[in-house]
Scaffold this motif. Structure first.
Motif, PDB file in Angstrom:
ATOM      1  N   PHE A 150       0.802  -1.008  -0.098  1.00 56.22           N
ATOM      2  CA  PHE A 150      -0.008  -0.087   0.020  1.00 56.22           C
ATOM      3  C   PHE A 150       0.673   1.263   0.049  1.00 56.22           C
ATOM      4  O   PHE A 150       1.982   1.250   0.327  1.00 56.22           O
ATOM      5  N   THR A 151       0.269   2.386  -0.459  1.00 62.80           N
ATOM      6  CA  THR A 151       0.873   3.575  -0.670  1.00 62.80           C
ATOM      7  C   THR A 151       0.027   4.659   0.054  1.00 62.80           C
ATOM      8  O   THR A 151      -1.169   4.523  -0.162  1.00 62.80           O
ATOM      9  N   ARG A 152       0.693   5.697   0.989  1.00 61.13           N
ATOM     10  CA  ARG A 152       0.154   6.436   1.613  1.00 61.13           C
ATOM     11  C   ARG A 152       1.032   7.727   1.590  1.00 61.13           C
ATOM     12  O   ARG A 152       2.110   7.636   1.576  1.00 61.13           O
ATOM     13  N   THR A 153       0.542   8.925   1.525  1.00 57.13           N
ATOM     14  CA  THR A 153       1.155  10.272   1.864  1.00 57.13           C
ATOM     15  C   THR A 153       1.127  10.634   3.225  1.00 57.13           C
ATOM     16  O   THR A 153       0.152  10.866   3.693  1.00 57.13           O
ATOM     17  N   LEU A 154       2.545  10.690   3.770  1.00 57.25           N
ATOM     18  CA  LEU A 154       2.496  11.139   5.011  1.00 57.25           C
ATOM     19  C   LEU A 154       3.013  12.404   5.304  1.00 57.25           C
ATOM     20  O   LEU A 154       3.787  12.993   4.385  1.00 57.25           O
ATOM     21  N   THR A 171       5.812  10.297   0.336  1.00 60.78           N
ATOM     22  CA  THR A 171       5.002   9.290  -0.443  1.00 60.78           C
ATOM     23  C   THR A 171       5.880   7.986   0.253  1.00 60.78           C
ATOM     24  O   THR A 171       6.885   7.627  -0.017  1.00 60.78           O
ATOM     25  N   TYR A 172       4.817   7.075   0.895  1.00 62.52           N
ATOM     26  CA  TYR A 172       5.253   6.222   1.741  1.00 62.52           C
ATOM     27  C   TYR A 172       4.672   4.774   1.254  1.00 62.52           C
ATOM     28  O   TYR A 172       3.462   5.000   0.981  1.00 62.52           O
ATOM     29  N   THR A 173       5.518   3.991   0.684  1.00 56.79           N
ATOM     30  CA  THR A 173       5.112   2.552   0.388  1.00 56.79           C
ATOM     31  C   THR A 173       5.776   1.536   1.069  1.00 56.79           C
ATOM     32  O   THR A 173       6.881   1.328   1.253  1.00 56.79           O
ATOM     33  N   ALA A 174       4.578   0.719   1.503  1.00 52.49           N
ATOM     34  CA  ALA A 174       5.090  -0.553   2.404  1.00 52.49           C
ATOM     35  C   ALA A 174       4.649  -1.741   1.458  1.00 52.49           C
ATOM     36  O   ALA A 174       3.550  -1.842   1.263  1.00 52.49           O
ATOM     37  N   THR A 175       5.641  -2.746   1.341  1.00 47.61           N
ATOM     38  CA  THR A 175       5.299  -3.819   0.555  1.00 47.61           C
ATOM     39  C   THR A 175       5.882  -5.092   1.510  1.00 47.61           C
ATOM     40  O   THR A 175       6.951  -5.137   1.989  1.00 47.61           O
ATOM     41  N   GLY A 193      -3.220  -3.324   9.713  1.00 46.45           N
ATOM     42  CA  GLY A 193      -1.934  -3.244  10.584  1.00 46.45           C
ATOM     43  C   GLY A 193      -0.860  -2.511  10.377  1.00 46.45           C
ATOM     44  O   GLY A 193      -0.464  -1.512  11.111  1.00 46.45           O
ATOM     45  N   TRP A 194      -0.555  -2.628   9.036  1.00 47.61           N
ATOM     46  CA  TRP A 194       0.641  -1.706   8.334  1.00 47.61           C
ATOM     47  C   TRP A 194       0.149  -0.368   8.143  1.00 47.61           C
ATOM     48  O   TRP A 194       0.869   0.656   8.160  1.00 47.61           O
ATOM     49  N   GLY A 195      -1.488  -0.133   7.905  1.00 47.97           N
ATOM     50  CA  GLY A 195      -1.866   1.266   7.878  1.00 47.97           C
ATOM     51  C   GLY A 195      -1.823   1.951   9.044  1.00 47.97           C
ATOM     52  O   GLY A 195      -1.509   3.034   9.496  1.00 47.97           O
ATOM     53  N   THR A 196      -1.968   1.216  10.523  1.00 49.63           N
ATOM     54  CA  THR A 196      -1.828   1.860  11.822  1.00 49.63           C
ATOM     55  C   THR A 196      -0.601   2.146  11.850  1.00 49.63           C
ATOM     56  O   THR A 196      -0.313   3.176  12.287  1.00 49.63           O
ATOM     57  N   VAL A 197       0.173   1.075  11.505  1.00 46.69           N
ATOM     58  CA  VAL A 197       1.689   1.609  11.722  1.00 46.69           C
ATOM     59  C   VAL A 197       2.015   2.936  11.030  1.00 46.69           C
ATOM     60  O   VAL A 197       2.902   3.746  11.565  1.00 46.69           O
TER      61      VAL A 197
END
Length: 155
Positions: free
Chosen positions: A11-15, A115-119, A139-143
């Motif tokens: 997932f990718t999110r802007t922090l 832009t933060y992407t966790a895979t 879980g990773w979204g909460t992190v």
């Protein structure tokens, strides 16, 4: 990076924090304790040797149950990418039952954010599905949310 939908979750999110600060949070044991697992769970200890082949070890505390996770870094591009796995431990010793390889990417976003992407890459479709069913996205979204809040508290 090309994702394999059979084995990868991402997932990718802007922090709303600069990537240099997010990088520092991800690469400093004292910072890891503040965001790495969804609250109310925590990290009792963290050891980082930030080099390819260096250790990334954590001990999670889940309702009083301590869960040790040992791994190594596979790729480090300062302020851009961290890749770590529990497939090996320090000294390239194979793990008996590896879970995944994690890839965390950081890129500049407009307004000073990141832009933060966790895979998470898994050995099999079954392992991927198990991780998704366990709550990868929540879980990773909460992190990611905790990481953003913690990083902003340091600004």
């Amino acid at each position: 990076m090309i994702l394999d939908p059979e084995t990868d979750l991402s997932f990718t999110r802007t922090l709303n924090a600069p990537r240099a600060l997010l990088w520092a949070c991800w690469t400093t044991p004292e910072h890891i304790r503040h965001f790495f697992v969804p609250k109310p769970y925590g990290i009792d200890s963290c050891e980082i040797d930030l080099r390819v082949g260096g250790r990334f070890n954590t001990v999670m505390n889940i309702d009083g149950q301590l869960m040790a996770n040992q791994g190594v870094y596979l790729e480090i591009i300062p302020q851009e990418r961290l890749v770590f796995t529990d497939t090996y431990t320090e000294g390239w010793k194979p793990a008996a039952d590896p879970f995944m390889t994690a890839i965390v990417d950081f890129a500049d976003a407009e307004g000073g954010g990141t832009t933060y992407t966790a895979t998470a890459r898994h050995r099999s479709a079954e392992a991927r599905k198990g991780h998704e069913d366990m709550g990868f996205f929540d879980g990773w979204g909460t992190v990611a949310t905790q990481l953003e809040a913690y990083a902003r508290s340091l600004m």
